[in-house]
Design a protein around this motif. Structure first.
Motif, mmCIF file in Angstrom:
data_model
loop_
_atom_site.group_PDB
_atom_site.id
_atom_site.type_symbol
_atom_site.label_atom_id
_atom_site.label_comp_id
_atom_site.label_asym_id
_atom_site.label_seq_id
_atom_site.Cartn_x
_atom_site.Cartn_y
_atom_site.Cartn_z
ATOM 1 N N ASN A 125 4.023 14.111 -4.367
ATOM 2 C CA ASN A 125 3.028 15.175 -4.495
ATOM 3 C C ASN A 125 3.561 16.454 -3.869
ATOM 4 O O ASN A 125 4.093 16.433 -2.760
ATOM 5 C CB ASN A 125 1.725 14.772 -3.808
ATOM 6 C CG ASN A 125 1.163 13.479 -4.350
ATOM 7 O OD1 ASN A 125 1.041 13.316 -5.560
ATOM 8 N ND2 ASN A 125 0.841 12.548 -3.466
ATOM 9 N N GLU A 163 -4.132 14.080 5.326
ATOM 10 C CA GLU A 163 -5.484 13.562 5.163
ATOM 11 C C GLU A 163 -6.421 14.040 6.257
ATOM 12 O O GLU A 163 -7.621 14.216 6.035
ATOM 13 C CB GLU A 163 -5.470 12.034 5.115
ATOM 14 C CG GLU A 163 -6.791 11.456 4.663
ATOM 15 C CD GLU A 163 -6.756 9.948 4.502
ATOM 16 O OE1 GLU A 163 -7.835 9.359 4.367
ATOM 17 O OE2 GLU A 163 -5.656 9.379 4.505
ATOM 18 N N GLY A 178 4.710 9.591 4.875
ATOM 19 C CA GLY A 178 5.114 9.790 3.500
ATOM 20 C C GLY A 178 6.625 9.868 3.373
ATOM 21 O O GLY A 178 7.356 9.945 4.372
ATOM 22 N N ILE A 210 0.839 -1.205 0.000
ATOM 23 C CA ILE A 210 0.000 0.000 0.000
ATOM 24 C C ILE A 210 0.873 1.253 0.000
ATOM 25 O O ILE A 210 0.594 2.230 -0.694
ATOM 26 C CB ILE A 210 -0.953 -0.021 1.207
ATOM 27 C CG1 ILE A 210 -2.000 -1.127 1.014
ATOM 28 C CG2 ILE A 210 -1.648 1.326 1.388
ATOM 29 C CD1 ILE A 210 -2.889 -1.349 2.215
ATOM 30 N N ARG A 211 1.964 1.213 0.771
ATOM 31 C CA ARG A 211 2.892 2.355 0.781
ATOM 32 C C ARG A 211 3.568 2.518 -0.580
ATOM 33 O O ARG A 211 3.764 3.638 -1.065
ATOM 34 C CB ARG A 211 3.967 2.159 1.856
ATOM 35 C CG ARG A 211 3.541 2.500 3.245
ATOM 36 C CD ARG A 211 3.208 3.992 3.402
ATOM 37 N NE ARG A 211 4.362 4.840 3.168
ATOM 38 C CZ ARG A 211 4.379 5.880 2.352
ATOM 39 N NH1 ARG A 211 3.315 6.210 1.656
ATOM 40 N NH2 ARG A 211 5.466 6.610 2.216
ATOM 41 N N TRP A 264 -1.084 6.765 -6.770
ATOM 42 C CA TRP A 264 -1.763 7.576 -5.762
ATOM 43 C C TRP A 264 -2.363 6.655 -4.727
ATOM 44 O O TRP A 264 -2.631 5.488 -4.993
ATOM 45 C CB TRP A 264 -2.849 8.450 -6.387
ATOM 46 C CG TRP A 264 -2.307 9.667 -7.049
ATOM 47 C CD1 TRP A 264 -1.535 10.631 -6.473
ATOM 48 C CD2 TRP A 264 -2.463 10.044 -8.422
ATOM 49 N NE1 TRP A 264 -1.217 11.591 -7.408
ATOM 50 C CE2 TRP A 264 -1.783 11.260 -8.605
ATOM 51 C CE3 TRP A 264 -3.134 9.485 -9.510
ATOM 52 C CZ2 TRP A 264 -1.735 11.916 -9.826
ATOM 53 C CZ3 TRP A 264 -3.090 10.140 -10.726
ATOM 54 C CH2 TRP A 264 -2.398 11.347 -10.874
ATOM 55 N N ALA A 265 -2.583 7.194 -3.525
ATOM 56 C CA ALA A 265 -2.963 6.365 -2.390
ATOM 57 C C ALA A 265 -4.229 5.561 -2.632
ATOM 58 O O ALA A 265 -4.368 4.441 -2.126
ATOM 59 C CB ALA A 265 -3.136 7.244 -1.142
ATOM 60 N N GLU A 266 -5.193 6.102 -3.429
ATOM 61 C CA GLU A 266 -6.448 5.383 -3.617
ATOM 62 C C GLU A 266 -6.266 4.054 -4.333
ATOM 63 O O GLU A 266 -7.123 3.176 -4.252
ATOM 64 C CB GLU A 266 -7.465 6.233 -4.380
ATOM 65 C CG GLU A 266 -6.976 6.752 -5.705
ATOM 66 C CD GLU A 266 -6.531 8.210 -5.608
ATOM 67 O OE1 GLU A 266 -6.725 8.956 -6.554
ATOM 68 O OE2 GLU A 266 -5.981 8.578 -4.553
ATOM 69 N N LYS A 321 3.747 11.822 -11.566
ATOM 70 C CA LYS A 321 3.752 12.500 -10.273
ATOM 71 C C LYS A 321 4.297 13.912 -10.419
ATOM 72 O O LYS A 321 5.135 14.200 -11.282
ATOM 73 C CB LYS A 321 4.614 11.725 -9.274
ATOM 74 C CG LYS A 321 4.070 10.369 -8.902
ATOM 75 C CD LYS A 321 2.825 10.494 -8.049
ATOM 76 C CE LYS A 321 3.066 9.932 -6.678
ATOM 77 N NZ LYS A 321 1.899 9.924 -5.826
ATOM 78 N N ASP A 368 5.643 11.771 -1.052
ATOM 79 C CA ASP A 368 5.233 10.692 -1.953
ATOM 80 C C ASP A 368 5.083 11.183 -3.385
ATOM 81 O O ASP A 368 4.238 10.704 -4.144
ATOM 82 C CB ASP A 368 3.921 10.066 -1.477
ATOM 83 C CG ASP A 368 4.098 9.229 -0.221
ATOM 84 O OD1 ASP A 368 5.249 8.957 0.155
ATOM 85 O OD2 ASP A 368 3.084 8.857 0.398
ATOM 86 N N ALA A 393 1.200 4.219 -2.890
ATOM 87 C CA ALA A 393 1.039 5.636 -2.556
ATOM 88 C C ALA A 393 2.160 6.472 -3.161
ATOM 89 O O ALA A 393 1.944 7.627 -3.544
ATOM 90 C CB ALA A 393 1.014 5.823 -1.039
ATOM 91 N N GLY A 437 -4.348 1.851 -3.497
ATOM 92 C CA GLY A 437 -4.138 0.835 -2.474
ATOM 93 C C GLY A 437 -5.315 -0.109 -2.345
ATOM 94 O O GLY A 437 -5.193 -1.217 -1.813
#
Length: 835
Positions: free
Chosen positions: A304, A419, A265, A50-51, A58-60, A243, A302, A54, A62
């Protein structure tokens, strides 16, 4: 009656043949240490992936990892149910070889994931969408072997040691909880791209915890060493080209000044000529003069971009440009103001506020890394008595009684920095800001209209709900904008005509536009910045040559005010513009699931923030299909067709309910704890670890009722379910008020409180699964692996479904839905009570 082997052993010598025979007759005990380590490694690998997503995406995205994990676990249950006897006969070899195989699956799976050329931006183009969907399929192929074999390994424990199910499930959950904590700790010292290599030793420990020949153990060390070398040398992950950090990293002369590794991050600071202050200035040369945005460093997380950091060091930055900026109006109206800044924009917003005449500035940074960067790159702040910089969330700060502020100003980049900052744009938050104002004070809320005006519309409905309705909004709210950004001013008391007149003059001098203001006829005003309507229902519209410029935001806000009296109007809207709240804080989620076909048809118009919603729908669709397959395939076995009437139906309802209900409550409680703790990383890890650990305890405790018979098991199960009901009732309808009362507690005290509240829920949730598996032993033992797979399959469904419910209705509805699910669980227990 046959003799009791334990009594024979107790009265005879160990060398007696009868004793030896009795010992061999005793059932084999399950080894929990290797199971614990495999469960630990599985969760650790999942979090590490998941990391990786990210950073590399992008995190979504995951969600795909969670889906792949549960698909693997569910598929393993299907295979076990079909070939249970074969696997049971060879369990010794499978248990011995599994940790070694998992090392190989993890290493080569990660290498394959890194090699997949996935670009989520191409999902927004119908011509390139197919290739990216194929790449997503490659992710499944790469990762499924690892998670399938993990499920097979754990499921085989249930099949092989039916008398020890409570102990086995307890060890499984405990290992998972420790895996989550271990990975969290490692994320503070190991960068995401190297995280898997740092976690691989857990599988070596699992190998050595399993009885095997010395030669096999030596071979396992060789495989471990080879996999580690492969991961560290042959795998080269990095930022994807889409990115924000990609282009600056390629600029000639770019310097990476520093890098900070954190569970929040991967933070880097860049120095190159493209990094400048991101500020919305007038294009009127007469007002702007010679002042220009200044060169800065860029802070990224990350990949961004988070904010700009000044290069001034111990000298106050030259922010002469600020008088022509969109943000300057409230300060010009209230010189000598006391100001609260939510986000300091790298420290530059503090300098700008002081340059505009603020007498005192309090600035809040919610992200610890950003806070440290602001302190480091703004040495000029040292010793200034009129400036206070705090590492604190807005809700925690405002929960304490304070001297009122004249201006509460939210930085334009604040919402995307952390977040937890999503809660800053909710009805409850705006009310907190208004309560913190002096009688003539004003709240400044930023919003981007670069891609679409829909988020500005949602912010307006949120503000309208916060101030008490349309009439109050008409008197207290003003909206003005540039070509790319809007500012919402929310006054504590009705705006005076003089203030509106001053805003008119300010905007005319700087070529800005007013989109909403009390008593102002906008139709007669000149529009400086053309803002055409962009929607999924109509093609992009723009002013044709010679036609008058448009202000889509002005017409939309006017329409929202007129529609407020029409009760059915919001239901007819294409977008969900319902106000954001603490319970439903999804400011950047406005698409309706019912309109998904139209969205996909014009997906190129969708802002990047909405792609996660579409991904969520795709995961839900595939999860539902997979759950149906897991549900159906084992039922075609002859032994299943001979099962007692009603047993398959009860088992389906029971384990499907557990798969959905457990995750619904977990996600609900994580989000509620995140708000209280004002920290996503701490809230997520604390709740997850505590819930898994105490669920393991509940599972272990359920074994005490095994020997007492089915009636005692069912009674205990129903008490556990009643415990869940009581917890949900207390938390779902009383937590928000309580959390506001204890927001100003120290973090360690709030963590202890969250742990204390989570423990009883986890304990109650751990009881049903092992009780259900135990009930299937004996006559219906062929259902054991299928039930394991069924629980995993519906867990796949639970995550995307929970997100859709929360986005549409709010997190509290997850808790309410869980009551129905656990009521179903209590009624559908598959055990048989003989009367």
């Amino acid at each position: 009656m046959p003799p009791n082997p334990s009594k024979s052993i107790g009265t005879a010598k160990p060398s007696d043949p009868a004793v030896q025979s009795a010992l061999k007759a005793q059932p084999e005990k399950a080894l929990l240490a290797p199971l614990f380590m495999v469960a630990l490694a599985a969760v650790a690998f999942e979090v590490a992936l998941i990391r990786f997503f990210a950073v590399g995406s992008w995190a979504e995205y995951g969600y795909w990892v969670i889906s792949i994990t549960m698909v693997g676990l569910g598929a393993s249950g299907v295979v076990l149910s079909l070939f249970a006897e074969t696997f049971r006969r060879h369990r010794a070899g499978i248990f011995a070889a599994s940790p070694l195989l998992l090392m190989l699956f993890a290493g080569f799976g990660y290498w394959a994931v890194v090699a997949v050329p996935f670009n989520p931006l191409e999902l927004q183009n119908h011509a390139t969408m197919g290739a990216q969907l194929l790449n997503i399929g490659k992710y499944y192929i790469a990762l499924l072997p690892f998670f399938f074999w993990v499920g097979l390994y754990i499921g085989l424990y249930f099949v092989s040691y039916g008398d020890e199910i409570p102990r086995i499930y307890g060890a499984d959950l405990a290992g998972a909880g420790v895996g989550g904590i271990l990975t969290l700790v490692l994320m503070y010292v190991v960068e995401p791209f190297s995280l898997l290599a740092a976690l691989l030793p857990t599988l070596l420990i699992a190998t050595w915890a399993t009885p095997m020949a010395k030669g096999w153990k030596v071979a396992s060390v060789a495989v471990f060493a080879a996999t580690e070398v492969f991961l560290l040398t042959a795998v080269s992950p990095g930022y994807n080209e889409f990115k924000a950090i990609s282009a600056p990293m390629k600029v000639q002369g770019n310097k990476l000044l520093e890098q900070t590794v954190s569970a929040r991050g991967l933070y880097v600071v860049l120095d190159n000529y493209t990094e400048r202050t991101d500020v919305d200035l007038s294009n009127n040369a007469q007002v702007q003069g010679d002042s220009q945005p200044i060169g800065t460093y860029g802070l990224y997380s990350d990949g961004n971009r988070l904010t700009s950091l000044p290069k001034a060091g111990d000298k106050i930055p030259d922010v002469a440009y600020v008088k022509s900026a969109l943000d300057s109006f409230p300060y010009q109206q209230m010189p000598n103001a006391r100001v609260l800044l939510l986000g300091s924009r790298g420290g530059l917003r503090i300098a700008e506020a002081l340059a505009l005449g603020a007498r005192e500035v309090v600035a809040l940074e919610t992200d610890p890394v950003i806070y440290e960067a602001v302190v480091k790159y703004n040495a000029w702040l040292g010793g200034r008595k009129n400036v206070t910089l705090l590492k604190e969330g807005f809700a925690t700060y405002l929960a304490r009684d304070r001297q009122p502020f004249d201006i509460v100003d939210i930085a334009a980049d604040f919402q995307g920095q952390n977040e937890v900052n999503k809660f800053a744009f909710t009805v409850e938050a705006i009310r907190m800001y208004l309560n913190a104002l002096s009688p003539n004070g004003v709240v400044v809320l930023p919003n981007t209209i670069r891609e679409m005006t829909v988020y500005a519309n949602k912010l307006f409905t949120t503000i309208r709900a916060a101030v008490g309705g349309a009439d109050a909004a008409a008197k207290q709210v003003t909206v003005y904008r540039s070509a790319w950004n809007a500012r919402f001013l929310v006054a504590k008391s009705p705006l005076q005509p003089a203030t509106v007149a001053a805003l008119e003059k300010f905007c005319d001098e700087r070529s800005f536009d007013i989109s909403f203001a009390a008593g102002l006829d906008l139709a007669k005003r000149q529009i400086w910045n053309d803002l055409p309507t962009v929607s999924f229902e109509n093609e992009t519209s723009s002013a044709s040559a010679g036609a008058a410029a448009a202000d889509a935001l002005a017409s939309e806000l006017k329409g929202l005010q007129q529609e407020v009296s029409q009760k059915d109007a919001p239901a007819k809207q294409f977008f969900d513009l319902s106000p954001a709240t603490f319970d439903k804080p999804f400011f950047y989620s406005v698409l309706r699931a019912t309109e998904v076909v139209k969205v996909i048809e014009k997906i190129q118009l969708a802002p990047r923030e909405e792609i996660g919603f579409i991904v969520n729908l795709a995961v839900l669709a595939q999860a539902a299909l997979f759950a149906l397959l897991v549900l159906a395939i084992p039922l075609f076995r002859p032994s299943a067709r001979k099962a007692s009437s009603g047993t398959p139906v009860k088992a389906i309802l029971y384990f499907a309910g557990l798969g959905l209900g457990f995750l619904f409550l977990e996600i609900f409680w994580i989000e509620k704890s995140v708000f209280l703790l004002q920290d996503r990383t701490v809230g997520f890890s604390l709740v997850l670890a505590t819930m898994l650990f105490f669920s393991g305890g509940g599972s272990y405790y359920s074994g005490k009722y095994d020997a007492r018979g089915p009636l005692a098991q069912r009674t205990a199960l129903r008490w556990a379910v009643l415990g869940v009901f009581a917890w949900v009732g207390l938390i779902a309808f009383g937590w928000e008020r309580l959390s506001l009362q204890i927001l100003d507690w120290p973090l360690f005290a709030k963590c202890a409180f969250v742990t204390l509240v989570t423990a009883p829920l986890g304990f109650c949730l751990g009881f049903p699964f092992s009780a259900g598996l135990t009930a299937l032993r004996g006559e219906h033992s062929f259902f054991l692996p299928w039930a394991w797979g069924l629980n995993g399959a519906f867990s796949v469904v639970a995550t995307p479904l929970a997100n859709l419910i929360a986005i549409s209705l709010g997190y509290t509805w997850l808790a309410i839905a869980s009551i129905g699910l656990y009521a179903m669980v209590a009624l559908a227990w598959p055990g048989r009570i003989k009367h």
